[in-house]
Motif scaffolding. Structure first.
Motif, PDB file in Angstrom:
ATOM      1  N   GLN A   1      -9.524  -2.376   2.111  1.00 48.90           N
ATOM      2  CA  GLN A   1     -10.553  -3.079   2.851  1.00 48.90           C
ATOM      3  C   GLN A   1     -10.549  -4.553   2.400  1.00 48.90           C
ATOM      4  O   GLN A   1     -10.311  -4.853   1.242  1.00 48.90           O
TER       5      GLN A   1
ATOM      6  N   LYS B   1      -8.364  10.072  -4.103  1.00 49.96           N
ATOM      7  CA  LYS B   1      -9.472   9.786  -3.196  1.00 49.96           C
ATOM      8  C   LYS B   1     -10.827  10.329  -3.671  1.00 49.96           C
ATOM      9  O   LYS B   1     -11.865   9.816  -3.293  1.00 49.96           O
TER      10      LYS B   1
ATOM     11  N   THR C   1     -11.439  -6.599  -1.390  1.00 46.67           N
ATOM     12  CA  THR C   1     -11.312  -5.683  -2.514  1.00 46.67           C
ATOM     13  C   THR C   1     -10.145  -6.139  -3.377  1.00 46.67           C
ATOM     14  O   THR C   1      -9.407  -7.071  -3.020  1.00 46.67           O
TER      15      THR C   1
ATOM     16  N   ARG D   1       0.826  -1.206   0.000  1.00 45.02           N
ATOM     17  CA  ARG D   1       0.000   0.000   0.000  1.00 45.02           C
ATOM     18  C   ARG D   1       0.863   1.259   0.000  1.00 45.02           C
ATOM     19  O   ARG D   1       1.629   1.495   0.923  1.00 45.02           O
TER      20      ARG D   1
ATOM     21  N   TYR E   1     -12.280   4.797  -5.850  1.00 44.43           N
ATOM     22  CA  TYR E   1     -11.049   4.796  -5.049  1.00 44.43           C
ATOM     23  C   TYR E   1     -10.988   3.591  -4.102  1.00 44.43           C
ATOM     24  O   TYR E   1     -10.002   2.859  -4.072  1.00 44.43           O
ATOM     25  N   ALA E   2     -12.007   3.402  -3.311  1.00 44.31           N
ATOM     26  CA  ALA E   2     -11.994   2.330  -2.305  1.00 44.31           C
ATOM     27  C   ALA E   2     -11.851   0.957  -2.964  1.00 44.31           C
ATOM     28  O   ALA E   2     -11.105   0.102  -2.474  1.00 44.31           O
ATOM     29  N   GLU E   3     -12.535   0.739  -4.060  1.00 43.20           N
ATOM     30  CA  GLU E   3     -12.503  -0.561  -4.726  1.00 43.20           C
ATOM     31  C   GLU E   3     -11.129  -0.860  -5.332  1.00 43.20           C
ATOM     32  O   GLU E   3     -10.633  -1.979  -5.247  1.00 43.20           O
TER      33      GLU E   3
ATOM     34  N   TYR F   1      -8.065   1.167  -4.904  1.00 39.60           N
ATOM     35  CA  TYR F   1      -6.873   1.579  -4.172  1.00 39.60           C
ATOM     36  C   TYR F   1      -6.981   1.364  -2.669  1.00 39.60           C
ATOM     37  O   TYR F   1      -6.001   1.498  -1.950  1.00 39.60           O
ATOM     38  N   GLY F   2      -8.163   1.071  -2.195  1.00 40.28           N
ATOM     39  CA  GLY F   2      -8.348   0.861  -0.769  1.00 40.28           C
ATOM     40  C   GLY F   2      -7.783  -0.486  -0.340  1.00 40.28           C
ATOM     41  O   GLY F   2      -7.389  -1.317  -1.158  1.00 40.28           O
TER      42      GLY F   2
END
Length: 92
Positions: free
Chosen positions: A26, A14, A29, A7, A19-21, A23-24
């Motif tokens: 969680q 952002k 993902t 990471r 973004y979350a999907e 580069y995140g």
């Protein structure tokens, strides 16, 4: 095949809806899918790789099937369609 995703800050991205999907980090993902893709900060990656063997990154077959179905889909040649769907729905 397994992967170690290191990471690196992507804060400048952002504002993008996906973004979350993409580069995140969680769980479940693209960049953090336990059993297939292990996510780590640079320091965590260095510590984890120190003395690690390939066996430490063994792929879980069930998780791999789930990852392929969700993100790759190379068996059905629709991976580009799925990526476009994620982009169009704004990462939801």
């Amino acid at each position: 095949m397994s992967s170690l995703s290191v990471r690196i800050s992507q804060e400048h991205l952002k504002g993008y809806p996906t973004y979350a999907e993409f580069y995140g980090a969680q769980p479940d993902t693209l960049q953090n899918f336990p059993g297939v893709v292990w996510s780590a900060t640079p320091a965590e990656a260095i510590a984890r790789l120190d003395g690690a063997t390939l066996g430490d990154f063994r792929v879980d077959a069930e998780r791999r099937r789930a990852y392929v179905a969700r993100f790759v889909g190379f068996d059905d040649t629709r991976s580009s369609d799925r990526a476009l769907d994620v982009i169009e729905r704004g990462g939801r």
